[in-house]
Structures are given as structure tokens and as C-alpha cells.
Scaffold this active site. Structure first.
Site, PDB file in Angstrom:
ATOM      1  N   GLY A 186     -20.097 -20.860  36.780  1.00  0.00           N
ATOM      2  CA  GLY A 186     -20.764 -19.562  36.760  1.00  0.00           C
ATOM      3  C   GLY A 186     -21.773 -19.435  35.647  1.00  0.00           C
TER       4      GLY A 186
ATOM      5  CG  ASP B 104      -7.557 -20.218  44.286  1.00  0.00           C
ATOM      6  OD1 ASP B 104      -8.020 -19.147  43.829  1.00  0.00           O
ATOM      7  OD2 ASP B 104      -7.136 -20.332  45.454  1.00  0.00           O
TER       8      ASP B 104
ATOM      9  CB  THR C 165     -18.259 -10.249  39.179  1.00  0.00           C
ATOM     10  OG1 THR C 165     -18.792 -11.333  39.956  1.00  0.00           O
ATOM     11  CG2 THR C 165     -17.561 -10.795  37.943  1.00  0.00           C
TER      12      THR C 165
ATOM     13  CB  THR D 226     -16.482  -5.085  32.504  1.00  0.00           C
ATOM     14  OG1 THR D 226     -17.588  -4.317  33.009  1.00  0.00           O
ATOM     15  CG2 THR D 226     -15.203  -4.460  33.046  1.00  0.00           C
TER      16      THR D 226
ATOM     17  CE1 TYR E 200     -15.536  -6.824  37.629  1.00  0.00           C
ATOM     18  CE2 TYR E 200     -16.666  -4.934  36.689  1.00  0.00           C
ATOM     19  CZ  TYR E 200     -16.346  -6.274  36.648  1.00  0.00           C
ATOM     20  OH  TYR E 200     -16.818  -7.060  35.628  1.00  0.00           O
TER      21      TYR E 200
END
Length: 304
Positions: A14, A39, A65, A104, A128
Site C-alpha cells: 500500500g 490476510d 479504508t 484516523t 469506518y
């Protein structure tokens, strides 16, 4: 302790994971794990990979995300954003390793008028945000050495992100409508990776004291404030060569004109005072950080 610590990076393919591999190259024995290797929806696979790797540091960049899709896939979002970080934290404690985990700005409801501090009351508006907040708690509950870095509006020279979306739309259209009443600090994956390296290696090397005393939540964003509309305009004004010489018009619109399945916080600005005070680390202002990312994208395009 090995001369170069063993660093396991989840989500290694990523945008943040790739920059971490660059930042730690030559400074650590890297163990990259992408979704094909680990995973995060499989607890057994997580435990097996960590025990096989025997890391000194685990850096968890992997997350669910897809903010809007999470509203219809809450179980998968919870497995990856809540349960997996808890398992990684348990395995880090078992191995005596330091866990670095990213969270976040979406843990907040966005109603505060000024920057959010780590101690402000949380109130996520979306699945989320709620699963990421629960992931923070799972990491804390495990009881090992950990750093939780809350960041915002992440983008970089790799992966899918707002910058690449704007560059694509800017080449396709003459006019775009972009939300102007959501404000935050765009934060580049380059800045996140460099700051993470400084802090994580510093803790392992004993430069910041006992890692147990440093465990906790820290905001980690670039400095400054801008709206999504302002960010889009900055991208276009700085990257005409990536747009074929054209600069599209960007119209400011309110969030009410761009409804989405998941609600977003209107104010995502985070205070980085705690990070600066504890580790003497400051990320670049968002504008020069954007210039660095656009230069990296340009260099990649030229060499392709």
C-alpha cells in the site's frame, strides 16, 4: 537485539507500506507482508506469520479504508480494523516487540472549532471511524508496547488516493465540483514513513527512554489546514505537466451537494503538539509535502 532490528510491515504493497520499506531500507531487516502473505481477516494466519517472523517491530499499515463501502460491509471492516490490530498487539506483546498502528481523524465527529487533541472526546460518524476507534482500544487492551498514530487525508506517490483521482479527473474534465466545507491536513505517506522511522528506531535504540512510557495515541499529520476544494486547486496549480498543460476550474460546493453513504467530519484538523513534545518530530507543512509527492510522481512518469 540484532544490530538491525527485524521490522514486519503489514500492508507492504500500500501507499504507506511502500514508503516504510523505503524509509527503513538499510536500517532494518525488513519483513514485508502484503495481503497475499498475511490476510488480516484470518486470525490464524496473522499469528502464524508474526511468530514465524519473530520481529522487533511490527508496523501495521493495513486497514479497510473503503469508507463508504464499509457502511454495507461492517463485519469485514471490523475484522480488519478492529480484530486484526488486537491480534497483532497480542502477538507483539508475546514477542516483546513494539507495535506501531495507524488510526484516523475519523474517530472524531468534526464539530470542534479548533484542532483535535488526543484527549478530546471521540465520536465517529461512520462504520469506518467506529471500527478504527475500536481497533485503538483493542491495541491498548493487549497491554504491550505500542504507538498509535492518528493521521488524516493520506496520499502519496503510490496507490489510490485523492491526488491521483484529481490528476485523472483534471485530464478528463474542464470543470470539477469539490467539497469546500470539510477541512483537514493532507498528509503524505513519505512524511508518515520518515517520522515513523525516526520514532520507532529511536525507541528501539533507547533514545526516547523506556518504550513502555511512550505507549499511547499520538496525532501525526502534516501541518496547516485546507479544504478538499483548496487541496484540489493546489494540486492543479502545481502539476500542469501532469495534466497536459491544462488547469481545470474547481467549483466549491458544500457537503450537502455531494451526499455519500458515510458521513465525514467537517473539521479533521489534528494537533501534533504531543508528538512534537515527546519525540521532537514535526512533519512538513502540507504544501511542500505535496510538492515532494508531485515531483516523485513526475519522476516516475518520466522514467516509465
Amino acid at each position: 537485539m540484532n544490530p538491525r532490528p527485524r521490522v514486519l510491515v503489514t500492508g507492504a504493497g500500500g501507499q504507506v507500506g511502500r514508503e516504510l520499506l523505503r524509509a527503513f531500507d538499510g536500517r532494518a531487516q525488513l519483513i514485508p507482508c502484503d495481503r497475499n502473505v498475511m490476510d488480516l481477516s484470518s486470525p490464524g494466519q496473522i499469528r502464524a506469520r508474526v511468530r514465524e517472523a519473530a520481529p522487533d517491530i511490527i508496523i501495521n499499515t493495513a486497514a479497510y479504508t473503503a469508507v463508504d463501502r464499509a457502511e454495507s460491509e461492517p463485519d469485514l471492516a471490523r475484522a480488519i480494523n478492529t480484530e486484526a490490530p488486537g491480534i497483532l498487539a497480542e502477538e507483539a506483546r508475546r514477542a516483546g516487540a513494539l507495535l506501531v498502528h495507524y488510526s484516523t481523524d475519523y474517530v472524531f465527529d468534526g464539530t470542534k472549532s479548533g484542532p483535535w487533541s488526543e484527549d478530546d472526546p471521540t465520536g465517529p460518524l461512520s462504520i469506518y471511524g467506529a471500527t478504527k476507534l475500536a481497533g485503538e482500544e483493542a491495541v491498548r487492551k493487549a497491554g504491550g508496547r505500542h504507538l498509535i498514530f492518528r493521521t488524516s487525508w493520506v496520499y502519496g506517490p503510490h496507490g489510490k488516493n485523492f491526488v491521483f483521482t484529481m490528476l485523472r479527473l483534471g485530464r478528463e474534465r474542464d470543470t470539477l465540483n469539490v467539497v469546500d466545507d470539510q477541512v483537514g491536513a493532507p498528509t503524505s505517506s513519505i512524511e508518515i514513513a520518515n517520522a515513523t522511522r525516526t520514532i520507532a528506531l529511536g525507541l528501539i535504540e533507547g533514545r526516547f527512554g523506556d518504550a513502555n512510557d511512550c505507549s499511547g495515541v499520538y496525532n501525526m499529520t502534516c501541518s496547516g489546514t485546507v479544504s478538499w476544494c483548496g487541496f484540489a486547486r493546489a494540486i492543479f496549480s502545481r502539476a500542469p505537466q501532469l495534466l497536459g498543460g491544462k488547469v481545470p476550474t474547481v467549483n466549491a460546493i458544500p457537503s450537502t451537494q455531494f451526499p455519500t453513504p458515510a458521513r465525514r467530519p467537517l473539521n479533521s484538523v489534528l494537533s501534533n503538539e504531543k508528538l512534537s513534545r515527546r519525540f521532537d518530530v514535526r512533519l512538513a507543512p502540507w504544501e511542500p509535502a505535496l510538492d515532494t509527492v508531485l515531483a516523485a510522481i513526475s519522476a516516475t512518469r518520466l522514467s516509465a
